[in-house]
Design a protein around this motif. Structure first.
Motif, PDB file in Angstrom:
ATOM      1  N   THR A   1     -42.779 -19.374 -30.495  1.00  0.00           N
ATOM      2  CA  THR A   1     -42.553 -18.487 -29.353  1.00  0.00           C
ATOM      3  C   THR A   1     -42.598 -17.036 -29.836  1.00  0.00           C
ATOM      4  O   THR A   1     -42.530 -16.773 -31.047  1.00  0.00           O
ATOM      5  CB  THR A   1     -41.183 -18.765 -28.707  1.00  0.00           C
ATOM      6  N   PRO A   2     -42.679 -16.073 -28.913  1.00  0.00           N
ATOM      7  CA  PRO A   2     -42.654 -14.663 -29.325  1.00  0.00           C
ATOM      8  C   PRO A   2     -41.379 -14.297 -30.075  1.00  0.00           C
ATOM      9  O   PRO A   2     -41.365 -13.362 -30.874  1.00  0.00           O
ATOM     10  CB  PRO A   2     -42.756 -13.911 -27.994  1.00  0.00           C
ATOM     11  N   GLU A   3     -40.294 -15.050 -29.831  1.00  0.00           N
ATOM     12  CA  GLU A   3     -39.026 -14.761 -30.494  1.00  0.00           C
ATOM     13  C   GLU A   3     -38.907 -15.449 -31.850  1.00  0.00           C
ATOM     14  O   GLU A   3     -37.934 -15.236 -32.578  1.00  0.00           O
ATOM     15  CB  GLU A   3     -37.852 -15.205 -29.606  1.00  0.00           C
ATOM     16  N   GLY A   4     -39.877 -16.286 -32.196  1.00  0.00           N
ATOM     17  CA  GLY A   4     -39.835 -17.009 -33.452  1.00  0.00           C
ATOM     18  C   GLY A   4     -40.070 -18.494 -33.236  1.00  0.00           C
ATOM     19  O   GLY A   4     -40.328 -18.950 -32.116  1.00  0.00           O
ATOM     20  N   THR A   5     -39.982 -19.254 -34.314  1.00  0.00           N
ATOM     21  CA  THR A   5     -40.212 -20.694 -34.253  1.00  0.00           C
ATOM     22  C   THR A   5     -38.894 -21.437 -34.065  1.00  0.00           C
ATOM     23  O   THR A   5     -37.912 -21.158 -34.759  1.00  0.00           O
ATOM     24  CB  THR A   5     -40.903 -21.185 -35.537  1.00  0.00           C
ATOM     25  N   VAL A   6     -38.878 -22.384 -33.135  1.00  0.00           N
ATOM     26  CA  VAL A   6     -37.667 -23.155 -32.838  1.00  0.00           C
ATOM     27  C   VAL A   6     -38.065 -24.611 -32.646  1.00  0.00           C
ATOM     28  O   VAL A   6     -39.168 -24.912 -32.183  1.00  0.00           O
ATOM     29  CB  VAL A   6     -36.960 -22.607 -31.579  1.00  0.00           C
ATOM     30  N   SER A   7     -37.185 -25.525 -33.024  1.00  0.00           N
ATOM     31  CA  SER A   7     -37.497 -26.937 -32.825  1.00  0.00           C
ATOM     32  C   SER A   7     -37.545 -27.246 -31.330  1.00  0.00           C
ATOM     33  O   SER A   7     -36.791 -26.673 -30.530  1.00  0.00           O
ATOM     34  CB  SER A   7     -36.471 -27.833 -33.519  1.00  0.00           C
ATOM     35  N   LEU A   8     -38.432 -28.140 -30.968  1.00  0.00           N
ATOM     36  CA  LEU A   8     -38.538 -28.527 -29.560  1.00  0.00           C
ATOM     37  C   LEU A   8     -37.235 -29.147 -29.082  1.00  0.00           C
ATOM     38  O   LEU A   8     -36.839 -28.968 -27.922  1.00  0.00           O
ATOM     39  CB  LEU A   8     -39.704 -29.506 -29.375  1.00  0.00           C
ATOM     40  N   LEU A   9     -36.552 -29.850 -29.963  1.00  0.00           N
ATOM     41  CA  LEU A   9     -35.266 -30.455 -29.603  1.00  0.00           C
ATOM     42  C   LEU A   9     -34.269 -29.382 -29.178  1.00  0.00           C
ATOM     43  O   LEU A   9     -33.621 -29.492 -28.128  1.00  0.00           O
ATOM     44  CB  LEU A   9     -34.722 -31.248 -30.788  1.00  0.00           C
ATOM     45  N   LYS A  10     -34.135 -28.324 -29.978  1.00  0.00           N
ATOM     46  CA  LYS A  10     -33.190 -27.259 -29.649  1.00  0.00           C
ATOM     47  C   LYS A  10     -33.624 -26.488 -28.415  1.00  0.00           C
ATOM     48  O   LYS A  10     -32.796 -26.052 -27.605  1.00  0.00           O
ATOM     49  CB  LYS A  10     -33.028 -26.325 -30.839  1.00  0.00           C
ATOM     50  N   LEU A  11     -34.933 -26.312 -28.251  1.00  0.00           N
ATOM     51  CA  LEU A  11     -35.442 -25.614 -27.076  1.00  0.00           C
ATOM     52  C   LEU A  11     -35.064 -26.361 -25.798  1.00  0.00           C
ATOM     53  O   LEU A  11     -34.610 -25.764 -24.814  1.00  0.00           O
ATOM     54  CB  LEU A  11     -36.963 -25.467 -27.178  1.00  0.00           C
ATOM     55  N   VAL A  12     -35.226 -27.678 -25.811  1.00  0.00           N
ATOM     56  CA  VAL A  12     -34.886 -28.493 -24.647  1.00  0.00           C
ATOM     57  C   VAL A  12     -33.379 -28.517 -24.428  1.00  0.00           C
ATOM     58  O   VAL A  12     -32.898 -28.391 -23.287  1.00  0.00           O
ATOM     59  CB  VAL A  12     -35.439 -29.921 -24.816  1.00  0.00           C
ATOM     60  N   GLU A  13     -32.613 -28.657 -25.498  1.00  0.00           N
ATOM     61  CA  GLU A  13     -31.160 -28.705 -25.365  1.00  0.00           C
ATOM     62  C   GLU A  13     -30.594 -27.398 -24.816  1.00  0.00           C
ATOM     63  O   GLU A  13     -29.603 -27.407 -24.071  1.00  0.00           O
ATOM     64  CB  GLU A  13     -30.528 -29.015 -26.723  1.00  0.00           C
ATOM     65  N   ALA A  14     -31.236 -26.275 -25.157  1.00  0.00           N
ATOM     66  CA  ALA A  14     -30.733 -24.980 -24.710  1.00  0.00           C
ATOM     67  C   ALA A  14     -30.901 -24.776 -23.211  1.00  0.00           C
ATOM     68  O   ALA A  14     -30.069 -24.112 -22.572  1.00  0.00           O
ATOM     69  CB  ALA A  14     -31.439 -23.854 -25.471  1.00  0.00           C
ATOM     70  N   ASP A  15     -31.953 -25.330 -22.622  1.00  0.00           N
ATOM     71  CA  ASP A  15     -32.193 -25.152 -21.187  1.00  0.00           C
ATOM     72  C   ASP A  15     -33.026 -26.312 -20.662  1.00  0.00           C
ATOM     73  O   ASP A  15     -34.212 -26.175 -20.388  1.00  0.00           O
ATOM     74  CB  ASP A  15     -32.913 -23.817 -20.934  1.00  0.00           C
ATOM     75  N   PRO A  16     -32.424 -27.490 -20.529  1.00  0.00           N
ATOM     76  CA  PRO A  16     -33.189 -28.667 -20.117  1.00  0.00           C
ATOM     77  C   PRO A  16     -33.823 -28.538 -18.743  1.00  0.00           C
ATOM     78  O   PRO A  16     -34.915 -29.053 -18.516  1.00  0.00           O
ATOM     79  CB  PRO A  16     -32.157 -29.810 -20.160  1.00  0.00           C
ATOM     80  N   GLU A  17     -33.159 -27.840 -17.815  1.00  0.00           N
ATOM     81  CA  GLU A  17     -33.734 -27.708 -16.476  1.00  0.00           C
ATOM     82  C   GLU A  17     -35.024 -26.894 -16.513  1.00  0.00           C
ATOM     83  O   GLU A  17     -36.004 -27.229 -15.832  1.00  0.00           O
ATOM     84  CB  GLU A  17     -32.726 -27.051 -15.523  1.00  0.00           C
ATOM     85  N   ARG A  18     -35.031 -25.827 -17.298  1.00  0.00           N
ATOM     86  CA  ARG A  18     -36.243 -25.012 -17.384  1.00  0.00           C
ATOM     87  C   ARG A  18     -37.360 -25.764 -18.088  1.00  0.00           C
ATOM     88  O   ARG A  18     -38.519 -25.737 -17.648  1.00  0.00           O
ATOM     89  CB  ARG A  18     -35.963 -23.712 -18.144  1.00  0.00           C
ATOM     90  N   GLU A  19     -37.031 -26.434 -19.183  1.00  0.00           N
ATOM     91  CA  GLU A  19     -38.066 -27.077 -19.985  1.00  0.00           C
ATOM     92  C   GLU A  19     -38.549 -28.398 -19.371  1.00  0.00           C
ATOM     93  O   GLU A  19     -39.738 -28.724 -19.453  1.00  0.00           O
ATOM     94  CB  GLU A  19     -37.553 -27.327 -21.409  1.00  0.00           C
ATOM     95  N   LEU A  20     -37.643 -29.148 -18.754  1.00  0.00           N
ATOM     96  CA  LEU A  20     -37.978 -30.489 -18.277  1.00  0.00           C
ATOM     97  C   LEU A  20     -38.079 -30.604 -16.761  1.00  0.00           C
ATOM     98  O   LEU A  20     -38.626 -31.589 -16.257  1.00  0.00           O
ATOM     99  CB  LEU A  20     -36.939 -31.497 -18.781  1.00  0.00           C
ATOM    100  N   GLY A  21     -37.534 -29.647 -16.015  1.00  0.00           N
ATOM    101  CA  GLY A  21     -37.573 -29.736 -14.564  1.00  0.00           C
ATOM    102  C   GLY A  21     -36.799 -30.935 -14.055  1.00  0.00           C
ATOM    103  O   GLY A  21     -35.701 -31.245 -14.533  1.00  0.00           O
ATOM    104  N   ALA A  22     -37.374 -31.666 -13.102  1.00  0.00           N
ATOM    105  CA  ALA A  22     -36.702 -32.818 -12.504  1.00  0.00           C
ATOM    106  C   ALA A  22     -36.431 -33.921 -13.513  1.00  0.00           C
ATOM    107  O   ALA A  22     -35.496 -34.717 -13.346  1.00  0.00           O
ATOM    108  CB  ALA A  22     -37.542 -33.368 -11.352  1.00  0.00           C
ATOM    109  N   ALA A  23     -37.243 -33.970 -14.574  1.00  0.00           N
ATOM    110  CA  ALA A  23     -37.039 -35.011 -15.591  1.00  0.00           C
ATOM    111  C   ALA A  23     -35.730 -34.833 -16.336  1.00  0.00           C
ATOM    112  O   ALA A  23     -35.232 -35.774 -16.956  1.00  0.00           O
ATOM    113  CB  ALA A  23     -38.209 -35.010 -16.579  1.00  0.00           C
ATOM    114  N   ALA A  24     -35.136 -33.637 -16.283  1.00  0.00           N
ATOM    115  CA  ALA A  24     -33.880 -33.395 -16.993  1.00  0.00           C
ATOM    116  C   ALA A  24     -32.771 -34.295 -16.466  1.00  0.00           C
ATOM    117  O   ALA A  24     -32.020 -34.913 -17.240  1.00  0.00           O
ATOM    118  CB  ALA A  24     -33.482 -31.929 -16.874  1.00  0.00           C
TER     119      ALA A  24
END
Length: 405
Positions: free
Chosen positions: A50-73
Motif C-alpha cells: 500500500t502507499p503507507e507500506g507493506t502489511v499482511s493481508l491478515l492484519k489488513l482484514v482484521e483492522a477493517d473487515p467491513e471495508r475489506e470484505l463487505g457483506a462477506a465479513a
C-alpha cells in the motif's frame, strides 16, 4: 486494488523450476518450491503493498473487515473465507483427506483440550474450518482421487497376477461397495510390518510383469504409479492403499474438485488451487509428516466415485467459471488477447492472479501492472475495476467469495 505478494512455501515434494519460471526468477531455485499462498491464513499470510507500506493481508482484514470484505465479513466471521495458491508438485504429495466442518470443529476443540500446541507437528486440526478444494491445471496435472469402483479395483488386482493379492480381491468382490472398500483399505493401511514386507515386493514385481506384457493392458497408469510411489516411499503401506483410488489426469484448463472425506494424493504438475481458508489435513501415508490413521479413518468417505474433471463454463462476462458447491469461493479464468480491450471484473473481495503474459488493472486514474506470477488484492471497497492484456495474450484467474449451487 493493491499488489499482493504471495508467501512461498518450501516442501520436499516441490519443484526447483516450476514456480521460479512462472515468477520470472532464476532457475533452478535453491530449494524445492511447493506452494505460493495468496490469502490471509494465519500460518502464512500474503502481504499487500500500500502507499503507507507493506502489511499482511491478515492484519489488513482484521483492522477493517467491513471495508475489506463487505457483506462477506458478517457471513464468514470477519475472515477472508478462501485461500488461493499456486501448487508445483515434482514428487507425490501425502495420501490425505480433509474433514467436514463439524469434524474440524470437534477435532480442533479436542486437541485444544489436550493442549496440543497449534504449531506442533503432531497436530491434526489447526483451525475449525473444513477444506473443500479445487485445483485447475496450468500444465498436465496427475493425481489420485476418490475410491475407484470396486469392480474395477478387483480387475486391477487380478490383472497383476500376484497370488498374494487374490484373497484381497475375493474380499472386495464379495462386498463390492463402500463397506468392502473400508475393510480392504483398513486392512492394508494397518498391515503388520512383516506382512507388508512380504506383500509389497510381490505387488511391485506384479506391476513390473504387467508393464512388460505385450497383450492389451488397461491399467498401465495405475501400475506405473504404484512403482513410482514405492520408489519414493519404500515400505509404506500407503502404496497399497493408493491402488484403491482413481488415477486422474488433468489437461491444462481442467479442474478437480475435492470435498470433505475424499482421499487423494497429488502426484505431479503445476496448478492453481483454491480452497476454504483452512490448513486441516489428515494423512495416511506417503509422507515423512505426521500420520494419524485412526483419525483419517474417522473422516474418510468410502463411497466409490468417478471424479469427473471440472470443466470451465462460460460465465457471460468474458470469463469461464469452474463451478463447485463451495460457498467460500468461486474461481473464474480470463483469457485475453491484445485486441480484447478492457473487461470488467467482479467486485471484491477478491484476488487476481496473472498466470500468462502481462496485464493491467485499471480503476479510475489508477493502474496496476501484473506480470506472470503476480497478484493483486481487490477489497470490497474497490469497484468498477477493469483488466486488459499488455503486448499480446494474457491469462489470469479471479478468486472471489462463492455461492451455493
Amino acid at each position: 486494488m493493491h499488489e499482493l505478494v504471495g508467501a512461498l512455501r518450501s516442501y520436499a515434494w516441490g519443484s526447483r523450476t516450476a514456480l521460479a519460471e512462472l515468477c520470472g526468477r532464476p532457475v533452478p531455485s535453491a530449494h524445492p518450491e511447493a506452494e505460493l499462498w495468496f490469502g490471509a491464513h494465519p500460518a502464512d499470510p500474503a502481504h499487500v503493498r500500500t502507499p503507507e507500506g507493506t502489511v499482511s493481508l491478515l492484519k489488513l482484514v482484521e483492522a477493517d473487515p467491513e471495508r475489506e470484505l463487505g457483506a462477506a465479513a458478517s457471513e464468514f466471521g470477519g475472515k477472508l473465507p478462501f485461500l488461493l495458491k499456486i501448487l508445483a508438485a515434482e514428487e507425490p504429495l501425502s495420501l490425505q483427506a480433509h474433514p467436514s466442518e463439524v469434524q474440524a470443529q470437534t477435532g480442533f476443540e479436542r486437541e485444544n483440550r489436550a493442549r496440543v500446541p497449534l504449531d506442533s507437528p503432531m497436530r491434526n486440526y489447526r483451525d475449525e474450518n473444513h477444506k473443500p478444494e479445487l485445483v485447475v491445471a496450468l500444465e498436465r496435472f496427475e493425481a489420485l482421487a476418490g475410491f475407484r469402483a470396486p469392480e474395477r479395483t478387483v480387475a486391477l488386482l487380478r490383472a497383476l497376477g500376484v497370488p498374494q493379492l487374490e484373497s484381497y480381491a475375493e474380499l472386495l468382490a464379495a462386498q463390492p461397495d463402500s463397506a468392502g472398500l473400508r475393510t480392504l483399505f483398513t486392512t492394508w493401511i494397518t498391515l503388520p510390518h512383516n506382512v507388508l514386507a512380504s506383500l509389497l515386493p510381490a505387488v511391485l514385481d506384479g506391476c513390473v510383469r504387467y508393464l512388460s506384457a505385450r497383450d492389451d493392458r488397461v491399467f498401465v497408469a495405475e501400475a506405473r504409479t504404484t512403482l513410482e510411489l514405492a520408489e519414493a516411499y519404500p515400505g509404506d503401506a500407503g502404496v497399497l492403499a493408493a491402488m484403491l483410488l482413481n488415477r486422474v489426469t488433468l489437461e491444462p484448463g481442467q479442474g478437480l474438485f475435492l470435498d470433505a472425506g475424499n482421499l487423494h494424493a497429488y502426484l505431479r504438475g503445476l496448478g492453481v488451487e483454491i480452497m476454504a481458508n483452512s490448513d486441516n489435513v489428515l494423512r495416511g501415508g506417503l509422507t515423512p509428516k505426521h500420520v494419524d490413521v485412526p483419525e483419517l479413518l474417522r473422516v474418510l468417505d468410502f463411497e466409490p466415485i468417478d471424479l469427473p474433471a471440472v470443466l470451465p463454463e462460460p460465465a457471460g462476462d468474458g470469463s469461464v467459471r469452474y463451478r463447485t458447491p463451495a460457498p467460500e469461493f468461486a474461481l473464474h479464468r480470463f483469457d485475453l488477447t491484445a485486441g480484447t480491450g478492457q473487461v470488467p471484473l467482479h467486485d471484491g473481495p477478491g484476488i487476481v492472479l496473472c498466470t500468462a503474459g502481462t496485464m493491467r488493472l485499471l480503476r479510475g486514474g489508477q493502474t496496476l501492472l501484473l506480470e506472470r506470477g503476480a497478484a493483486a488484492w481487490i477489497s470490497a471497497a474497490d469497484s468498477d475495476i477493469r483488466a486488459q492484456a499488455v503486448d499480446g495474450a494474457a491469462q489470469f484467474f479471479c478468486a472471489c467469495v462463492g455461492h451455493p449451487n
